[in-house]
Design a protein around this motif. Structure first.
Motif, PDB file in Angstrom:
ATOM      1  N   HIS A   1       0.855  -1.197   0.000  1.00 48.00           N
ATOM      2  CA  HIS A   1       0.000   0.000   0.000  1.00 48.00           C
ATOM      3  C   HIS A   1       0.892   1.249   0.000  1.00 48.00           C
ATOM      4  O   HIS A   1       1.880   1.315   0.739  1.00 48.00           O
ATOM      5  CB  HIS A   1      -0.914  -0.008   1.222  1.00 48.00           C
ATOM      6  CG  HIS A   1      -2.010   0.985   1.153  1.00 48.00           C
ATOM      7  ND1 HIS A   1      -1.866   2.261   1.624  1.00 48.00           N
ATOM      8  CD2 HIS A   1      -3.269   0.892   0.653  1.00 48.00           C
ATOM      9  CE1 HIS A   1      -2.997   2.920   1.421  1.00 48.00           C
ATOM     10  NE2 HIS A   1      -3.872   2.104   0.836  1.00 48.00           N
ATOM     11  N   PRO A   2       0.563   2.243  -0.817  1.00 48.77           N
ATOM     12  CA  PRO A   2       1.415   3.441  -0.913  1.00 48.77           C
ATOM     13  C   PRO A   2       1.619   4.163   0.416  1.00 48.77           C
ATOM     14  O   PRO A   2       2.715   4.652   0.700  1.00 48.77           O
ATOM     15  CB  PRO A   2       0.674   4.335  -1.902  1.00 48.77           C
ATOM     16  CG  PRO A   2      -0.180   3.426  -2.691  1.00 48.77           C
ATOM     17  CD  PRO A   2      -0.521   2.273  -1.789  1.00 48.77           C
ATOM     18  N   THR A   3       0.611   4.214   1.252  1.00 46.53           N
ATOM     19  CA  THR A   3       0.759   4.878   2.553  1.00 46.53           C
ATOM     20  C   THR A   3       1.735   4.090   3.433  1.00 46.53           C
ATOM     21  O   THR A   3       2.561   4.684   4.145  1.00 46.53           O
ATOM     22  CB  THR A   3      -0.601   5.006   3.251  1.00 46.53           C
ATOM     23  OG1 THR A   3      -1.501   5.717   2.399  1.00 46.53           O
ATOM     24  CG2 THR A   3      -0.472   5.760   4.559  1.00 46.53           C
ATOM     25  N   SER A   4       1.650   2.761   3.389  1.00 46.92           N
ATOM     26  CA  SER A   4       2.572   1.931   4.171  1.00 46.92           C
ATOM     27  C   SER A   4       4.008   2.135   3.710  1.00 46.92           C
ATOM     28  O   SER A   4       4.922   2.254   4.527  1.00 46.92           O
ATOM     29  CB  SER A   4       2.199   0.458   4.045  1.00 46.92           C
ATOM     30  OG  SER A   4       0.919   0.219   4.560  1.00 46.92           O
ATOM     31  N   VAL A   5       4.201   2.167   2.389  1.00 44.31           N
ATOM     32  CA  VAL A   5       5.536   2.378   1.840  1.00 44.31           C
ATOM     33  C   VAL A   5       6.070   3.740   2.263  1.00 44.31           C
ATOM     34  O   VAL A   5       7.229   3.869   2.681  1.00 44.31           O
ATOM     35  CB  VAL A   5       5.519   2.240   0.297  1.00 44.31           C
ATOM     36  CG1 VAL A   5       6.864   2.640  -0.297  1.00 44.31           C
ATOM     37  CG2 VAL A   5       5.150   0.835  -0.111  1.00 44.31           C
TER      38      VAL A   5
END
Length: 85
Positions: A16-20
């Motif tokens: 997920h982009p937010t996790s990255v």
């Protein structure tokens, strides 16, 4: 970012982009902290023992040699007195 494994320490969706983004930010913060520490400032290149510790060890050695010398003198004096009897 933890030193032990557990459910709460793992990222639920690492794609997920937010996790990255959050993982990158955490890594950046850790790197910033390490590089900003005293170990990288150039003034602490000498990683040897502090001078006060060296002095303490030297004093301990001198005291130990003095005590050993006094012990030898006392034993010699005792043996001389014992042989004189």
């Amino acid at each position: 970012m933890s030193t032990f494994n557990g459910e709460e320490n793992n990222v639920a969706n690492p794609e997920h982009p937010t996790s990255v983004l959050q993982m990158r930010n955490a890594c950046k913060n850790v790197m910033y902290t390490v590089v900003s520490s005293w170990a990288y400032d150039g003034k602490h290149k000498e990683t040897g023992m502090e001078n006060w510790k060296k002095a303490g060890i030297g004093i301990d050695v001198v005291i130990a040699l003095f005590i050993a010398g006094m012990e030898v003198l006392i034993i010699r004096g005792y043996k001389k007195r014992k042989n004189a009897e």
